[in-house]
Design a protein around this motif. Structure first.
Motif, PDB file in Angstrom:
ATOM      1  N   GLU A 154       0.855  -1.180   0.000  1.00  0.00           N
ATOM      2  CA  GLU A 154       0.000   0.000   0.000  1.00  0.00           C
ATOM      3  C   GLU A 154       0.894   1.233   0.000  1.00  0.00           C
ATOM      4  O   GLU A 154       1.911   1.259   0.686  1.00  0.00           O
ATOM      5  N   HIS A 155       0.534   2.228  -0.785  1.00  0.00           N
ATOM      6  CA  HIS A 155       1.363   3.426  -0.928  1.00  0.00           C
ATOM      7  C   HIS A 155       0.590   4.672  -0.520  1.00  0.00           C
ATOM      8  O   HIS A 155      -0.573   4.819  -0.877  1.00  0.00           O
ATOM      9  N   ILE A 156       1.266   5.556   0.187  1.00  0.00           N
ATOM     10  CA  ILE A 156       0.673   6.837   0.564  1.00  0.00           C
ATOM     11  C   ILE A 156       1.215   7.873  -0.411  1.00  0.00           C
ATOM     12  O   ILE A 156       2.435   8.028  -0.563  1.00  0.00           O
ATOM     13  N   ILE A 157       0.312   8.548  -1.111  1.00  0.00           N
ATOM     14  CA  ILE A 157       0.706   9.511  -2.143  1.00  0.00           C
ATOM     15  C   ILE A 157       0.644  10.923  -1.551  1.00  0.00           C
ATOM     16  O   ILE A 157      -0.315  11.298  -0.891  1.00  0.00           O
ATOM     17  N   ILE A 158       1.711  11.701  -1.825  1.00  0.00           N
ATOM     18  CA  ILE A 158       1.882  13.015  -1.214  1.00  0.00           C
ATOM     19  C   ILE A 158       2.167  14.082  -2.269  1.00  0.00           C
ATOM     20  O   ILE A 158       2.938  13.850  -3.205  1.00  0.00           O
ATOM     21  N   CYS A 159       1.567  15.267  -2.083  1.00  0.00           N
ATOM     22  CA  CYS A 159       1.959  16.429  -2.898  1.00  0.00           C
ATOM     23  C   CYS A 159       1.952  17.646  -1.982  1.00  0.00           C
ATOM     24  O   CYS A 159       2.028  17.511  -0.761  1.00  0.00           O
ATOM     25  N   ARG A 160       1.832  18.829  -2.547  1.00  0.00           N
ATOM     26  CA  ARG A 160       1.905  20.042  -1.732  1.00  0.00           C
ATOM     27  C   ARG A 160       0.634  20.244  -0.910  1.00  0.00           C
ATOM     28  O   ARG A 160       0.689  20.495   0.284  1.00  0.00           O
ATOM     29  N   SER A 161      -0.528  20.115  -1.564  1.00  0.00           N
ATOM     30  CA  SER A 161      -1.781  20.416  -0.864  1.00  0.00           C
ATOM     31  C   SER A 161      -2.780  19.257  -0.830  1.00  0.00           C
ATOM     32  O   SER A 161      -3.817  19.365  -0.201  1.00  0.00           O
ATOM     33  N   GLY A 162      -2.473  18.171  -1.539  1.00  0.00           N
ATOM     34  CA  GLY A 162      -3.381  17.035  -1.550  1.00  0.00           C
ATOM     35  C   GLY A 162      -4.191  16.862  -2.823  1.00  0.00           C
ATOM     36  O   GLY A 162      -4.857  15.849  -3.019  1.00  0.00           O
ATOM     37  N   ARG A 163      -4.143  17.846  -3.737  1.00  0.00           N
ATOM     38  CA  ARG A 163      -4.922  17.761  -4.977  1.00  0.00           C
ATOM     39  C   ARG A 163      -4.247  16.855  -6.008  1.00  0.00           C
ATOM     40  O   ARG A 163      -4.861  15.956  -6.553  1.00  0.00           O
ATOM     41  N   ARG A 164      -2.977  17.133  -6.298  1.00  0.00           N
ATOM     42  CA  ARG A 164      -2.270  16.310  -7.288  1.00  0.00           C
ATOM     43  C   ARG A 164      -2.152  14.875  -6.813  1.00  0.00           C
ATOM     44  O   ARG A 164      -2.312  13.942  -7.597  1.00  0.00           O
ATOM     45  N   SER A 165      -1.861  14.719  -5.511  1.00  0.00           N
ATOM     46  CA  SER A 165      -1.721  13.360  -4.991  1.00  0.00           C
ATOM     47  C   SER A 165      -3.040  12.606  -5.114  1.00  0.00           C
ATOM     48  O   SER A 165      -3.057  11.408  -5.378  1.00  0.00           O
ATOM     49  N   GLU A 166      -4.147  13.318  -4.958  1.00  0.00           N
ATOM     50  CA  GLU A 166      -5.457  12.683  -5.123  1.00  0.00           C
ATOM     51  C   GLU A 166      -5.620  12.180  -6.556  1.00  0.00           C
ATOM     52  O   GLU A 166      -6.061  11.056  -6.790  1.00  0.00           O
ATOM     53  N   ASN A 167      -5.234  13.016  -7.527  1.00  0.00           N
ATOM     54  CA  ASN A 167      -5.323  12.610  -8.936  1.00  0.00           C
ATOM     55  C   ASN A 167      -4.436  11.415  -9.238  1.00  0.00           C
ATOM     56  O   ASN A 167      -4.843  10.478  -9.915  1.00  0.00           O
ATOM     57  N   VAL A 168      -3.210  11.443  -8.725  1.00  0.00           N
ATOM     58  CA  VAL A 168      -2.275  10.338  -8.928  1.00  0.00           C
ATOM     59  C   VAL A 168      -2.810   9.074  -8.262  1.00  0.00           C
ATOM     60  O   VAL A 168      -2.778   7.986  -8.841  1.00  0.00           O
ATOM     61  N   ALA A 169      -3.338   9.232  -7.037  1.00  0.00           N
ATOM     62  CA  ALA A 169      -3.869   8.081  -6.308  1.00  0.00           C
ATOM     63  C   ALA A 169      -5.033   7.446  -7.069  1.00  0.00           C
ATOM     64  O   ALA A 169      -5.114   6.219  -7.176  1.00  0.00           O
ATOM     65  N   LEU A 170      -5.909   8.268  -7.619  1.00  0.00           N
ATOM     66  CA  LEU A 170      -7.045   7.739  -8.395  1.00  0.00           C
ATOM     67  C   LEU A 170      -6.544   7.010  -9.639  1.00  0.00           C
ATOM     68  O   LEU A 170      -7.042   5.936  -9.979  1.00  0.00           O
ATOM     69  N   PHE A 171      -5.540   7.579 -10.301  1.00  0.00           N
ATOM     70  CA  PHE A 171      -4.942   6.953 -11.478  1.00  0.00           C
ATOM     71  C   PHE A 171      -4.365   5.585 -11.114  1.00  0.00           C
ATOM     72  O   PHE A 171      -4.606   4.591 -11.794  1.00  0.00           O
ATOM     73  N   LEU A 172      -3.595   5.540 -10.023  1.00  0.00           N
ATOM     74  CA  LEU A 172      -2.969   4.285  -9.597  1.00  0.00           C
ATOM     75  C   LEU A 172      -4.013   3.270  -9.138  1.00  0.00           C
ATOM     76  O   LEU A 172      -3.908   2.084  -9.440  1.00  0.00           O
ATOM     77  N   GLN A 173      -5.021   3.754  -8.420  1.00  0.00           N
ATOM     78  CA  GLN A 173      -6.083   2.870  -7.935  1.00  0.00           C
ATOM     79  C   GLN A 173      -6.771   2.204  -9.125  1.00  0.00           C
ATOM     80  O   GLN A 173      -7.085   1.019  -9.095  1.00  0.00           O
ATOM     81  N   ASP A 174      -6.982   2.996 -10.167  1.00  0.00           N
ATOM     82  CA  ASP A 174      -7.572   2.507 -11.415  1.00  0.00           C
ATOM     83  C   ASP A 174      -6.741   1.389 -12.039  1.00  0.00           C
ATOM     84  O   ASP A 174      -7.259   0.519 -12.703  1.00  0.00           O
ATOM     85  N   LYS A 175      -5.447   1.471 -11.848  1.00  0.00           N
ATOM     86  CA  LYS A 175      -4.519   0.494 -12.421  1.00  0.00           C
ATOM     87  C   LYS A 175      -4.314  -0.698 -11.475  1.00  0.00           C
ATOM     88  O   LYS A 175      -3.469  -1.543 -11.719  1.00  0.00           O
ATOM     89  N   GLY A 176      -5.067  -0.728 -10.382  1.00  0.00           N
ATOM     90  CA  GLY A 176      -5.005  -1.865  -9.485  1.00  0.00           C
ATOM     91  C   GLY A 176      -4.026  -1.750  -8.327  1.00  0.00           C
ATOM     92  O   GLY A 176      -3.727  -2.730  -7.660  1.00  0.00           O
ATOM     93  N   TYR A 177      -3.527  -0.528  -8.090  1.00  0.00           N
ATOM     94  CA  TYR A 177      -2.606  -0.317  -6.968  1.00  0.00           C
ATOM     95  C   TYR A 177      -3.383   0.011  -5.699  1.00  0.00           C
ATOM     96  O   TYR A 177      -4.474   0.557  -5.765  1.00  0.00           O
ATOM     97  N   LYS A 178      -2.786  -0.321  -4.549  1.00  0.00           N
ATOM     98  CA  LYS A 178      -3.388   0.019  -3.259  1.00  0.00           C
ATOM     99  C   LYS A 178      -2.781   1.353  -2.819  1.00  0.00           C
ATOM    100  O   LYS A 178      -1.578   1.433  -2.555  1.00  0.00           O
ATOM    101  N   VAL A 179      -3.601   2.372  -2.776  1.00  0.00           N
ATOM    102  CA  VAL A 179      -3.096   3.717  -2.474  1.00  0.00           C
ATOM    103  C   VAL A 179      -3.962   4.459  -1.456  1.00  0.00           C
ATOM    104  O   VAL A 179      -5.151   4.177  -1.312  1.00  0.00           O
ATOM    105  N   ILE A 180      -3.325   5.408  -0.795  1.00  0.00           N
ATOM    106  CA  ILE A 180      -4.000   6.291   0.155  1.00  0.00           C
ATOM    107  C   ILE A 180      -3.495   7.698  -0.151  1.00  0.00           C
ATOM    108  O   ILE A 180      -2.300   7.911  -0.353  1.00  0.00           O
ATOM    109  N   ASN A 181      -4.401   8.658  -0.175  1.00  0.00           N
ATOM    110  CA  ASN A 181      -3.998  10.044  -0.396  1.00  0.00           C
ATOM    111  C   ASN A 181      -3.733  10.721   0.949  1.00  0.00           C
ATOM    112  O   ASN A 181      -4.521  10.594   1.875  1.00  0.00           O
ATOM    113  N   MET A 182      -2.594  11.434   1.059  1.00  0.00           N
ATOM    114  CA  MET A 182      -2.347  12.196   2.283  1.00  0.00           C
ATOM    115  C   MET A 182      -3.052  13.540   2.144  1.00  0.00           C
ATOM    116  O   MET A 182      -2.632  14.395   1.371  1.00  0.00           O
ATOM    117  N   SER A 183      -4.143  13.684   2.878  1.00  0.00           N
ATOM    118  CA  SER A 183      -4.948  14.900   2.780  1.00  0.00           C
ATOM    119  C   SER A 183      -4.180  16.114   3.309  1.00  0.00           C
ATOM    120  O   SER A 183      -3.441  16.006   4.281  1.00  0.00           O
TER     121      SER A 183
END
Length: 100
Positions: free
Chosen positions: A62-91
């Motif tokens: 499981e991976h925690i995705i991080i960016c500056r404010s949480g928006r980009r990481s949310e987009n990346v997390a959704l992309f990865l989740q779509d590809k079958g990865y286990k992800v969590i966005n750091m809000s």
């Protein structure tokens, strides 16, 4: 296909790190943002490089995705989740992490 993206707060991430838990953090910010400081345990893969660097991301972990404010990481997390990865966005991203 609307499945919920998991979120974790910066203080929860800090607790996991303090407890010495083995967690995977992926920081998707740009180089100049990383220069201002990142969580030392985080792996840096810029948002734009995620698609061609998927082989560096373990599907069994499981991976925690991080960016500056949480928006980009949310987009990346959704992309990865779509590809079958286990992800969590750091809000709140690193802005919240530093304030915490």
């Amino acid at each position: 296909m609307d499945y919920e993206l998991k979120e974790i707060s910066p203080s929860e991430v800090k607790s996991l790190l303090r407890e010495g838990k083995k967690i995977s953090l992926i920081d998707v910010r740009e180089d100049e943002e990383i220069a201002e400081g990142k969580i030392s345990e985080a792996k840096h893969i810029k948002m734009g490089e995620i698609p061609e660097r998927l082989d560096e991301i373990d599907k069994n972990e499981e991976h925690i995705i991080i960016c500056r404010s949480g928006r980009r990481s949310e987009n990346v997390a959704l992309f990865l989740q779509d590809k079958g990865y286990k992800v969590i966005n750091m809000s709140g991203g690193m802005l919240a992490y530093k304030q915490d």
